[in-house]
Scaffold this motif. Structure first.
Motif, PDB file in Angstrom:
ATOM      1  N   LYS A 135     -10.134   3.075  -4.592  1.00 54.24           N
ATOM      2  CA  LYS A 135      -9.421   3.969  -3.676  1.00 54.24           C
ATOM      3  C   LYS A 135     -10.368   4.490  -2.589  1.00 54.24           C
ATOM      4  CE  LYS A 135      -6.476   8.044  -3.687  1.00 54.24           C
ATOM      5  NZ  LYS A 135      -5.531   8.847  -4.413  1.00 54.24           N
ATOM      6  N   ASP A 136     -11.573   4.852  -2.974  1.00 56.55           N
ATOM      7  CA  ASP A 136     -12.552   5.324  -1.980  1.00 56.55           C
ATOM      8  C   ASP A 136     -12.929   4.201  -1.015  1.00 56.55           C
ATOM      9  OD1 ASP A 136     -12.531   7.841  -3.011  1.00 56.55           O
ATOM     10  OD2 ASP A 136     -14.410   7.686  -4.105  1.00 56.55           O
TER      11      ASP A 136
ATOM     12  N   LEU B  16      -4.371  -2.214  -1.177  1.00 55.58           N
ATOM     13  CA  LEU B  16      -3.122  -1.536  -1.534  1.00 55.58           C
ATOM     14  C   LEU B  16      -2.474  -2.149  -2.779  1.00 55.58           C
ATOM     15  CD1 LEU B  16      -1.184   0.698  -0.777  1.00 55.58           C
ATOM     16  CD2 LEU B  16       0.009  -0.888   0.732  1.00 55.58           C
ATOM     17  N   ALA B  17      -2.441  -3.488  -2.838  1.00 57.46           N
ATOM     18  CA  ALA B  17      -1.785  -4.155  -3.976  1.00 57.46           C
ATOM     19  C   ALA B  17      -2.468  -3.811  -5.307  1.00 57.46           C
ATOM     20  CB  ALA B  17      -1.738  -5.663  -3.744  1.00 57.46           C
ATOM     21  N   PRO B  18      -3.785  -3.997  -5.437  1.00 56.55           N
ATOM     22  CA  PRO B  18      -4.386  -3.645  -6.733  1.00 56.55           C
ATOM     23  C   PRO B  18      -4.270  -2.166  -7.065  1.00 56.55           C
ATOM     24  CG  PRO B  18      -6.096  -4.303  -5.146  1.00 56.55           C
ATOM     25  CD  PRO B  18      -4.772  -4.628  -4.533  1.00 56.55           C
ATOM     26  N   LEU B  19      -4.396  -1.301  -6.054  1.00 56.40           N
ATOM     27  CA  LEU B  19      -4.289   0.141  -6.329  1.00 56.40           C
ATOM     28  C   LEU B  19      -2.888   0.502  -6.801  1.00 56.40           C
ATOM     29  CD1 LEU B  19      -6.374   1.671  -3.391  1.00 56.40           C
ATOM     30  CD2 LEU B  19      -6.870   1.908  -5.830  1.00 56.40           C
TER      31      LEU B  19
ATOM     32  N   LEU C 160       5.091   2.092   0.284  1.00 57.72           N
ATOM     33  CA  LEU C 160       5.069   0.918  -0.600  1.00 57.72           C
ATOM     34  C   LEU C 160       6.199  -0.050  -0.263  1.00 57.72           C
ATOM     35  CD1 LEU C 160       4.100   2.345  -4.123  1.00 57.72           C
ATOM     36  CD2 LEU C 160       2.644   1.233  -2.435  1.00 57.72           C
ATOM     37  N   LEU C 161       7.348   0.507   0.128  1.00 60.83           N
ATOM     38  CA  LEU C 161       8.464  -0.344   0.548  1.00 60.83           C
ATOM     39  C   LEU C 161       8.040  -1.210   1.736  1.00 60.83           C
ATOM     40  CD1 LEU C 161      11.575  -1.066   0.501  1.00 60.83           C
ATOM     41  CD2 LEU C 161      11.818   0.716   2.239  1.00 60.83           C
ATOM     42  N   ALA C 162       7.427  -0.568   2.723  1.00 61.54           N
ATOM     43  CA  ALA C 162       7.072  -1.290   3.954  1.00 61.54           C
ATOM     44  C   ALA C 162       5.908  -2.251   3.736  1.00 61.54           C
ATOM     45  CB  ALA C 162       6.733  -0.284   5.057  1.00 61.54           C
ATOM     46  N   ASN C 163       4.822  -1.724   3.157  1.00 57.81           N
ATOM     47  CA  ASN C 163       3.572  -2.497   3.139  1.00 57.81           C
ATOM     48  C   ASN C 163       3.451  -3.485   1.981  1.00 57.81           C
ATOM     49  OD1 ASN C 163       2.325  -1.143   5.463  1.00 57.81           O
ATOM     50  ND2 ASN C 163       2.426   0.660   4.146  1.00 57.81           N
ATOM     51  N   ILE C 164       4.287  -3.297   0.957  1.00 62.52           N
ATOM     52  CA  ILE C 164       4.257  -4.270  -0.156  1.00 62.52           C
ATOM     53  C   ILE C 164       5.567  -5.079  -0.193  1.00 62.52           C
ATOM     54  CG2 ILE C 164       4.176  -4.585  -2.666  1.00 62.52           C
ATOM     55  CD1 ILE C 164       1.481  -3.668  -1.770  1.00 62.52           C
ATOM     56  N   HIS C 165       6.696  -4.385  -0.415  1.00 66.26           N
ATOM     57  CA  HIS C 165       7.942  -5.120  -0.663  1.00 66.26           C
ATOM     58  C   HIS C 165       8.430  -5.861   0.586  1.00 66.26           C
ATOM     59  CE1 HIS C 165       8.368  -3.583  -4.745  1.00 66.26           C
ATOM     60  NE2 HIS C 165       8.027  -2.388  -4.285  1.00 66.26           N
ATOM     61  N   LEU C 166       8.551  -5.148   1.719  1.00 63.38           N
ATOM     62  CA  LEU C 166       9.009  -5.826   2.942  1.00 63.38           C
ATOM     63  C   LEU C 166       7.976  -6.824   3.444  1.00 63.38           C
ATOM     64  CD1 LEU C 166      10.697  -2.917   4.952  1.00 63.38           C
ATOM     65  CD2 LEU C 166      11.801  -4.722   3.619  1.00 63.38           C
TER      66      LEU C 166
ATOM     67  N   ILE D 287      -2.174   5.008   0.391  1.00 66.89           N
ATOM     68  CA  ILE D 287      -3.357   5.047  -0.480  1.00 66.89           C
ATOM     69  C   ILE D 287      -3.527   6.435  -1.098  1.00 66.89           C
ATOM     70  CG2 ILE D 287      -5.908   4.872  -0.502  1.00 66.89           C
ATOM     71  CD1 ILE D 287      -4.585   2.131  -0.156  1.00 66.89           C
ATOM     72  N   SER D 288      -3.375   7.482  -0.261  1.00 63.45           N
ATOM     73  CA  SER D 288      -3.643   8.827  -0.776  1.00 63.45           C
ATOM     74  C   SER D 288      -2.616   9.248  -1.838  1.00 63.45           C
ATOM     75  CB  SER D 288      -3.703   9.844   0.356  1.00 63.45           C
ATOM     76  OG  SER D 288      -2.411  10.028   0.867  1.00 63.45           O
ATOM     77  N   LYS D 289      -1.402   8.684  -1.753  1.00 62.67           N
ATOM     78  CA  LYS D 289      -0.367   9.067  -2.726  1.00 62.67           C
ATOM     79  C   LYS D 289      -0.539   8.360  -4.078  1.00 62.67           C
ATOM     80  CE  LYS D 289       3.251  10.383   0.476  1.00 62.67           C
ATOM     81  NZ  LYS D 289       4.279   9.806   1.340  1.00 62.67           N
ATOM     82  N   LEU D 290      -1.339   7.285  -4.091  1.00 64.17           N
ATOM     83  CA  LEU D 290      -1.539   6.570  -5.359  1.00 64.17           C
ATOM     84  C   LEU D 290      -2.565   7.308  -6.195  1.00 64.17           C
ATOM     85  CD1 LEU D 290      -1.554   2.905  -4.011  1.00 64.17           C
ATOM     86  CD2 LEU D 290       0.231   3.974  -5.406  1.00 64.17           C
TER      87      LEU D 290
END
Lengths: 82, 461
Positions: free
Chosen positions: B97-98, B160-163, B203-209, B245-248
């Motif tokens: 994350k850092d 983003l995906a692994p986090l 997550l919807l935008a950057n992973i699923h879509l 990232i900050s919300k994960l």
């Protein structure tokens, strides 16, 4: 025997290529560095989201500037990216 | 295995802008002529100075040595040396994350200076102590107005995906990064994530879509000609990724191992005595660097790092490593790097020809290894013969501080409670015989009020 105009023509062509090469390198060099495949699907999504994300970001920065001014009325300016 | 480090480290061949090589034990980077304009702008614009000033990037100096590839070379630089190269699949959640936040922060600063990151590769981030830094000086190019972020997909796959998988499914999915050298595919990430993650816009935008868009593009090339992306939109995208990232979040559980010191069979007296013995042996060994295997939260390893010795700890337990990392960040520890590692199956050589990223063993040997309260787990719980264990330590260290835990110990008794004792050779004589094949015993001390003993050994030349 090599004719003098043939030599002159060859030298002119060599000079032309020598001058053109650095110009081409200068203009093409940026593309030469893009070594990863950004993927057209990824680009497409960015264009698709661009309007929304740009608008949200602009409002966010505007709001941050307003709240910043309210908190510190004496200070001017705001986020460099706004 | 042929050593091609002098002509370029094997993991440094994808970017034509330059490559890393070794000379006299030092790491150098050749910058190629094709990257000249970008490198000069990177320096002249003040971006390099700003990133170094903010502690976000390694420093470098121009070096006067002959380049390995003179025809392509523009310059040779000597970057600040990284004590130990670690890989994203060896990081705990907080470290990844850092590293992600650092990458986005650098991208924002780069845009201020008219540049952009041309890659967002997690392998370009390294830890010096507990501080993440960008090590790739060639990651920047001039920002061209209207152009989207070329490294967007890579950022999503590498960070983003692994986090998201670690936070929303299981923290151990961080190990998927070892299988996917260019980051976890987004369609796989989308399939593994719970459906409820679609309710989170980032997550919807950057992973699923994003996954769907990539899939659609393979079926039919989208029309992206004549399209432009404003700088505000680009900054909006970075802002959105920062928000994702900050919300994960992931909190370490009180696992068996993170509570080990509270629940083990030492008395406070014995524990303090063990600390004193290890400290004494460390002073005698005078290590140039230390690896602590099965380090738990790193209490013993800190005896070395607090004495200024570069120390890397390895443990399979994400909670123990996370706890250890958080403490290191909080205290600003400069010589302490905790990593996740399953010792029974340590990181292998990965990538092209299995040589792009070095295996755990290839990154050694360490000067001194600590192996405390470890041997019974390897020998009894995992059926590793003492000879195999000694052979392994012979490969990875010059000096060894090792604890022997006999069968009379309550932990070993517990291990043998439900299984047949097939470990006839597991005794002190067998231990000395196995390790005596490779090491000279330099000191032995029994822990007070305990059946356990600690030994300092030196590998025979």
């Amino acid at each position: 025997m090599i004719r003098s105009d043939t030599i002159r023509s060859t030298l002119t062509r060599a000079l032309f290529i020598a001058c053109l090469t650095p110009i081409l390198v200068l203009f093409l060099s940026d593309d030469a560095q893009a070594y990863i495949d950004p993927s057209s699907g990824s680009y497409f999504l960015q264009f698709l989201l661009a309007g929304l994300l740009g608008a949200v970001f602009s409002v966010k920065m505007f709001w941050r500037r307003i709240t910043g001014l309210l908190r510190n009325p004496g200070r001017k300016g705001g986020d460099k990216n706004a | 295995m042929p050593d091609d480090d002098a002509n370029g480290l094997f993991g440094s061949f994808r970017d034509p802008s330059g490559f890393v090589f070794k000379n006299g034990g030092q790491v150098y980077r050749q910058i190629n002529k094709c990257y000249r304009n970008n490198y000069d702008f990177f320096i002249k614009s003040g971006l390099y100075e700003r990133l170094v000033k903010d502690g976000l990037m390694v420093t470098h100096e121009k070096a006067v040595i002959s380049p390995p590839d003179p025809a392509a070379a523009y310059a040779i630089i000597r970057p600040e040396q990284v004590p130990f190269i670690s890989f994203p699949y060896e990081w705990c959640f907080g470290q990844l994350k850092d590293a992600a936040s650092l990458t986005l922060n650098i991208q924002k600063i780069a845009l201020e200076y008219g540049m952009t990151l041309k890659d967002a590769n997690a392998f370009n981030i390294q830890f010096i102590g507990c501080r993440p830094v960008l090590i790739d000086t060639l990651s920047f190019e001039r920002y061209r107005p209207g152009r989207p972020w070329i490294a967007y997909r890579q950022f999503c796959q590498h960070f983003l995906a692994p986090l998201a998988l670690m936070a929303k499914v299981d923290v151990r999915l961080g190990w998927l990064m070892e299988n996917y050298i260019d980051g976890i595919p987004l369609d796989l990430t989308a399939a593994l994530l719970p459906k409820r993650t679609r309710l989170s816009f980032p997550l919807l935008a950057n992973i699923h879509l994003h996954a769907r868009s990539l899939k659609k593009a393979t079926e039919r090339e989208p029309d992206i000609k004549n399209r432009k992306m404003s700088k505000a939109a680009l900054l909006g995208l970075i802002d959105n990724l920062e928000s994702a990232i900050s919300k994960l979040k992931w909190e370490p559980a009180h696992s068996l191992w993170s509570d080990y010191y509270d629940e083990n069979n030492y008395s406070k007296f014995s524990f303090d005595n063990k600390l004193a013995i290890v400290e004494k042996f460390l002073k005698e060994a005078r290590p140039a660097n230390v690896w602590d295997l099965g380090s738990n939260t790193g209490i013993f390893a800190r005896l070395a790092s607090n004495a200024g010795i570069p120390t890397v700890t390895f443990d399979q337990d994400y909670s123990a490593v996370e706890t250890s990392y958080r403490k290191a960040r909080h205290d600003g520890e400069k010589n302490f790097l905790p990593l996740v590692m399953e010792l029974l199956n340590p990181s292998g050589g990965t990538g092209w020809e299995n040589r792009e990223r070095k295996s755990f063993v290839e990154r050694g040997p360490a000067d001194t290894v600590l192996a405390l309260a470890l041997i019974h787990h390897l020998a009894i719980r995992n059926n590793l013969p003492l000879e195999k264990i000694a052979e392994f330590f012979n490969k990875i260290c010059n000096k060894l501080i090792i604890e022997f835990v006999p069968k009379e110990d309550s932990r070993v008794k517990k291990m043998l409670a439900c299984r047949e004792d097939i470990f006839g050779n597991y005794n002190f004589d067998g231990f000395c015989r196995a390790f005596g094949k490779y090491f000279d015993m330099k000191g032995s001390v029994t822990i007070d009020k305990s059946s356990r003993s600690i030994h300092l050994m030196k590998r025979r030349p």
